[in-house]
Scaffold this active site. Structure first.
Site, mmCIF file in Angstrom:
data_model
loop_
_atom_site.group_PDB
_atom_site.id
_atom_site.type_symbol
_atom_site.label_atom_id
_atom_site.label_comp_id
_atom_site.label_asym_id
_atom_site.label_seq_id
_atom_site.Cartn_x
_atom_site.Cartn_y
_atom_site.Cartn_z
ATOM 1 C CG MET A 1 97.501 0.397 13.872
ATOM 2 S SD MET A 1 96.506 -0.156 15.267
ATOM 3 C CE MET A 1 97.639 -1.262 16.114
ATOM 4 C CB CYS A 2 102.514 2.081 10.877
ATOM 5 S SG CYS A 2 102.846 0.522 10.012
ATOM 6 N N GLY A 3 102.425 3.785 13.386
ATOM 7 C CA GLY A 3 102.401 5.132 13.942
ATOM 8 C C GLY A 3 103.350 6.028 13.173
ATOM 9 N NE ARG A 31 98.594 4.180 14.749
ATOM 10 C CZ ARG A 31 97.307 4.046 14.465
ATOM 11 N NH1 ARG A 31 96.410 4.160 15.431
ATOM 12 N NH2 ARG A 31 96.912 3.791 13.239
#
Length: 323
Positions: A1-3, A31
């Site tokens: 989960m990254c932004g 995130r």
């Protein structure tokens, strides 16, 4: 989960893009707390043959002079500065000139090898970013400023004065690591030197990674990590180098890549986003008369735009905005 996030000002003029991206990434901080990074285009003001190198150097006596001497043998250093860090290394930033863009990667490799010699470790094309080098070139660029480090978005923004960086467009990333190291080098954006100034930020996984990487290596691409984000930037650069438009390259990537992903590409002329065919990773966009913006969550868009008309990027869809 990254932004992930990207923004373009349509008038091609310089704006406070560094501040915009700082706010967008801070809104996405939940995130990914491990690291964050920016690629900010358009405000460099370099001559056609000039480049900026950002080099991580261990805080050891005499090592910086060794790096400077190695660069000066190839090309005189025109300007430089040291950016302090919070660990036992610092960032050495310098401006150089080269006769040809394709001289940039060989220069970077020669600088990386200083760290290998210093630590008596053998670097090959596949492990340069995975060993504990004393010297690592984080990036070399002409039309964008790369800023990336471990820590929170606000910590990095303060360390590098990111809010004061002006530009025409930018992409950014907050990282929650699910593979490879948590360090400055493995923070996004990733860059390749096949095509000038192409960067990528990525959320997700490319599950057919080796199937994509193998033909690229057969064509001569040199990978420095086993990170699938590096594979993405090589893939897109290869397509652009063989005549694809950015939109065509992104569309083909959706066909060729498996797994859950959404990613944003930055080029000297704009940005683009691609989303996997099952829509397993988020991606949204909005635009008005002034700005085109994309992100993994709506909350980031509201940091830079006053709009209620947010569009979902559909599964398998790509969007591009070039200035």
């Amino acid at each position: 989960m990254c932004g992930i996030a990207g923004i373009v000002y349509k008038d091609k003029k310089l704006h406070n893009v560094g501040d915009d991206m700082t706010k967008m990434l801070h809104a996405l901080q939940h995130r990914g707390p491990d690291s964050a990074g920016f690629a900010i285009y358009g405000g460099m003001g370099l001559e056609d043959n000039e480049y900026i190198l950002n080099i991580q150097v261990a805080d050891k006596k005499g090592l910086l002079h060794t790096v400077q001497d190695a660069i000066n043998v190839k090309t005189p250093i025109k300007e430089d500065e040291i950016i302090p860090s919070v660990d036992d290394s610092f960032i050495y930033k310098c401006k150089i000139a080269l006769d040809d863009f394709h001289d940039l990667k060989p220069l970077i490799t020669s600088i990386d090898n200083i760290g290998a010699t210093n630590t008596n470790k053998c670097i090959n094309d596949y492990s340069v970013a995975n060993v504990d080098n004393d010297v690592i070139v984080l990036n070399g660029s002409h039309s964008f400023q790369m800023i990336k480090d471990v820590g929170s978005v606000y910590e990095i923004a303060e360390r590098y004065d990111t809010r004061d960086v002006k530009g025409t467009h930018a992409i950014g990333h907050t990282r929650f690591s699910t593979e490879s190291n948590v360090d400055r080098y493995h923070a996004h954006p990733f860059q390749t030197y096949i095509v000038k100034d192409i960067t990528v930020v990525h959320n997700g996984q490319i599950t057919n990674y080796w199937k994509v990487r193998d033909p690229l290596e057969r064509k001569g691409h040199k990978f420095e990590t086993n990170n699938d984000t590096e594979c993405l930037v090589h893939y897109i650069a290869d397509k652009l180098d063989t005549g694809y438009s950015l939109e065509e390259a992104l569309e083909q990537s959706v066909e060729d890549m498996d797994g859950p992903f959404s990613y944003i590409i930055g080029t000297p002329n704009g940005i683009g986003i691609a989303k996997d065919k099952l829509g397993l990773r988020p991606g949204i966009m909005a635009e008005n008369d002034d700005v085109f913006a994309i992100a993994s969550e709506e909350i980031a868009l509201h940091e830079v735009m006053d709009t209620q008309e947010v569009e979902q990027i559909s599964p398998g869809e790509v969007r591009v905005y070039e200035i």
